[in-house]
Scaffold this motif. Structure first.
Motif, PDB file in Angstrom:
ATOM      1  N   GLY A   1       1.795   1.411  11.933  1.00 37.69           N
ATOM      2  CA  GLY A   1       1.709   0.324  12.888  1.00 37.69           C
ATOM      3  C   GLY A   1       0.629  -0.662  12.518  1.00 37.69           C
ATOM      4  O   GLY A   1       0.006  -0.599  11.474  1.00 37.69           O
ATOM      5  N   SER A   2       0.394  -1.627  13.416  1.00 34.78           N
ATOM      6  CA  SER A   2      -0.612  -2.655  13.170  1.00 34.78           C
ATOM      7  C   SER A   2      -2.002  -2.184  13.558  1.00 34.78           C
ATOM      8  O   SER A   2      -2.997  -2.670  13.043  1.00 34.78           O
ATOM      9  N   SER A   3      -2.094  -1.216  14.479  1.00 33.68           N
ATOM     10  CA  SER A   3      -3.395  -0.726  14.921  1.00 33.68           C
ATOM     11  C   SER A   3      -3.854   0.425  14.041  1.00 33.68           C
ATOM     12  O   SER A   3      -3.058   1.254  13.607  1.00 33.68           O
TER      13      SER A   3
ATOM     14  N   ALA B   1      -9.248  -1.603  15.829  1.00 29.18           N
ATOM     15  CA  ALA B   1      -9.014  -2.704  14.894  1.00 29.18           C
ATOM     16  C   ALA B   1      -7.511  -2.939  14.729  1.00 29.18           C
ATOM     17  O   ALA B   1      -6.713  -2.008  14.804  1.00 29.18           O
ATOM     18  N   VAL B   2      -7.156  -4.191  14.505  1.00 36.05           N
ATOM     19  CA  VAL B   2      -5.759  -4.568  14.345  1.00 36.05           C
ATOM     20  C   VAL B   2      -5.597  -5.337  13.045  1.00 36.05           C
ATOM     21  O   VAL B   2      -6.395  -6.230  12.734  1.00 36.05           O
ATOM     22  N   ILE B   3      -4.595  -4.980  12.280  1.00 37.59           N
ATOM     23  CA  ILE B   3      -4.296  -5.678  11.035  1.00 37.59           C
ATOM     24  C   ILE B   3      -3.279  -6.780  11.340  1.00 37.59           C
ATOM     25  O   ILE B   3      -2.189  -6.501  11.840  1.00 37.59           O
ATOM     26  N   THR B   4      -3.626  -8.000  11.042  1.00 38.76           N
ATOM     27  CA  THR B   4      -2.735  -9.117  11.326  1.00 38.76           C
ATOM     28  C   THR B   4      -1.698  -9.265  10.213  1.00 38.76           C
ATOM     29  O   THR B   4      -1.876  -8.747   9.094  1.00 38.76           O
TER      30      THR B   4
ATOM     31  N   SER C   1      -1.902  -8.585   6.031  1.00 41.01           N
ATOM     32  CA  SER C   1      -0.946  -7.749   5.289  1.00 41.01           C
ATOM     33  C   SER C   1      -0.311  -8.522   4.145  1.00 41.01           C
ATOM     34  O   SER C   1      -0.170  -8.007   3.020  1.00 41.01           O
TER      35      SER C   1
ATOM     36  N   ARG D   1      -3.165  -0.346   5.257  1.00 41.37           N
ATOM     37  CA  ARG D   1      -3.518   0.494   6.403  1.00 41.37           C
ATOM     38  C   ARG D   1      -4.243   1.760   5.948  1.00 41.37           C
ATOM     39  O   ARG D   1      -5.220   2.174   6.565  1.00 41.37           O
TER      40      ARG D   1
ATOM     41  N   GLN E   1      -8.187   2.572   6.725  1.00 42.03           N
ATOM     42  CA  GLN E   1      -8.432   3.800   7.494  1.00 42.03           C
ATOM     43  C   GLN E   1      -9.336   4.769   6.769  1.00 42.03           C
ATOM     44  O   GLN E   1     -10.224   5.376   7.369  1.00 42.03           O
TER      45      GLN E   1
END
Length: 521
Positions: free
Chosen positions: A340-342, A347-350, A354, A455, A459
């Motif tokens: 996923g994006s989170s 934190a969130v990957i836009t 990506s 991701r 992480q």
């Protein structure tokens, strides 16, 4: 030790005449299919199988990347008859944990200077551990493989139970043989792909297939229990099936075959999903080309392929959710990473982040990009160097001069391939629409690798990408080698082709001796 599920019950009475006749017909059908394969293809298959088997003997137990978790998955499925539940416990059975400790596995991986079991005292300790018969039934905890579909592991359950010896290392030998057989099947599929693509140049079929058969990174994965082996096979069969349907028409049999191999690919490893958009586009192209024979028929063929592909995957999804009650995305910090994006820490990957990462993974960074994700050029440090060979758990490889030399060699190969492509452009012109679909398949695969890679890196701080993740495109790797040879012109192309095969064999042999030195030197 658990007796496990029985794979084949003994016959209660002799076979009837009808059953004997059916088996004879099936045997004749298989024999007829084998005879339709050119002798050179059968030789390539045999050489690939023997080579992968030798690699399986040379590489110590569990030293193929992620083999420990792939074996754990297969063992759990063989013992329980279902995939592991992905609990917050160890993924290993007591038997596998005892074997890993006895092999000094955790002290050896990542440390090229540390050897495994070499002296008699260590061997006696390992044998004593296995002789105590620890349980092969594990709890089925989360691992980097446990979120994957179960097809490869169900197939590996067959040699697991057919092994005449039931200790873990003996079973591992027979399970590795199945991986070697899948690798040989991949090489044969590559051979048939080239035969279909360039039917008038028989020499190209063997050159491309043997270049794959002796590719050391491919062989290192083929040496062990790893789900990538089935992924490579189904990907090569898909490319072959699409080409045959494009050249000869989308029949009922070919539509069903394409649906079947697509379903097998998705159920072998989720990475195959990156190829699906290109496969769907190719099926639409095939249906459009079949319109002159009748729109209704073309739509039926398209629907047949879609249903055959979707039905097993849908069944797996239902079993996964409602029968096995398995989480769909848990990876435990493993290879697949978060999808996923989170990132789970807020934190969130836009999407732009990506896209920047995916671009930089394969192409030079552009000035307007805000993030620098790689200190060194990944085209060489990840992809070219990885194809040359990083082995074990990425803890050893060739001397540095080999990688430096490879950069110049790859540049020369690229120029040769462009020259070869120009020479055969007219032959391949009619196939341009299908190759556009192949390009979409490749882009989907590259995008999925980068999507998971950013991701995983954010992480864990570690690199996700490895050259082996490109091997669903092995048919095109073989085509590249053929084009390099063709680029030498009519006078020299066969001599260069022979030299390329010898180079591939020498490359593989160099890697094998390096492996022997790493583990036994």
């Amino acid at each position: 030790m658990s007796s496990g599920p029985q794979l084949a019950a003994p016959l209660a009475r002799p076979l009837s005449a009808t059953a004997v006749k059916r088996r004879a017909v099936s045997a004749r059908t298989v024999l007829t299919w084998v005879r339709r394969v050119p002798r050179a293809g059968r030789v390539c298959f045999l050489l690939a199988f023997v080579n992968a088997t030798v690699w399986g003997v040379v590489v110590p137990p569990f030293q193929v990347p992620d083999e420990v978790v792939h074996f754990a998955y297969a063992q759990y499925l063989a013992e329980h008859g279902k995939p592991p539940p992905q609990g917050s416990v160890s993924p290993y059975s007591p038997e596998e944990e005892g074997a890993l400790n006895g092999l000094n596995f955790f002290q050896e991986i990542g440390r090229a200077q540390v050897r495994g079991v070499l002296d008699r005292a260590e061997d006696r300790a390992l044998r004593a551990t296995l002789a105590s018969k620890p349980s092969p039934v594990g709890p089925g905890g989360t691992s980097s493989a446990s979120n994957q579909p179960p097809l490869y592991y169900a197939l590996e359950a067959v040699p697991y139970w057919l092994s005449p010896w039931h200790d873990i290392l003996s079973r591992l030998v027979f399970m590795r043989l199945l991986s070697a057989l899948m690798a040989a099947g991949t090489v044969l599929a590559v051979f048939m792909f080239l035969r279909e693509l360039v039917p008038g140049s028989p020499w190209t079929w063997s050159v491309g297939a043997l270049a794959v058969a002796f590719q050391p990174t491919f062989d290192f994965i083929a040496a062990g229990v790893n789900g990538d082996n089935l992924l490579y096979l189904t990907s090569a069969l898909t490319a072959l099936g699409l080409l045959r349907a494009y050249r000869h028409g989308l029949t009922t049999r070919r539509a069903a075959w394409l649906g079947l191999v697509t379903a097998a690919g998705v159920l072998s490893k989720l990475t195959f999903l990156g190829l699906v958009p290109g496969i769907a586009l190719a099926l639409l192209l095939l249906a459009w080309r079949a319109k002159p024979q009748g729109t209704a028929r073309a739509l039926r063929m398209l629907a047949l392929a879609a249903v055959v592909a979707a039905a097993p995957v849908l069944l797996y999804g239902l079993l996964n959710a409602y029968v096995w009650h398995r989480g769909g995305g848990a990876t435990g910090g493993g290879v697949a990473a978060a999808t996923g994006s989170s990132l789970g820490n807020g934190a969130v990957i836009t999407l732009p982040e990506s896209l920047d990462y995916i671009w930089e993974l394969y192409l030079p960074r552009l000035p307007f990009m805000h993030h620098i994700y790689f200190e060194k050029d990944p085209i060489f440090t990840i992809w070219v160097d990885g194809l040359v060979g990083h082995f074990g758990w990425l803890d050893y490889g060739f001397p540095a001069w080999v990688y430096r030399f490879a950069k110049y060699l790859v540049a020369a190969f690229a120029l040769g391939a462009l020259s070869g492509l120009w020479q055969v452009r007219r032959r391949l012109r009619d196939d341009a629409p299908l190759f556009a679909c192949y390009a979409v398949m490749a882009l989907g695969l590259l995008g999925s690798i980068g999507y998971a890679g950013i991701r995983y890196k954010l992480q864990t701080g570690f690199q996700f990408e490895q050259a082996r993740y490109l091997f669903p495109l092995l048919c095109f790797y073989a085509l590249f080698i053929v084009l390099v040879a063709r680029g030498a012109g009519r006078r020299w192309y066969k001599a260069l082709a022979a030299a390329l095969v010898l180079l591939a064999m020498a490359h593989g042999l160099f890697a094998e001796t390096l492996t022997i030195s790493r583990y036994y030197g």
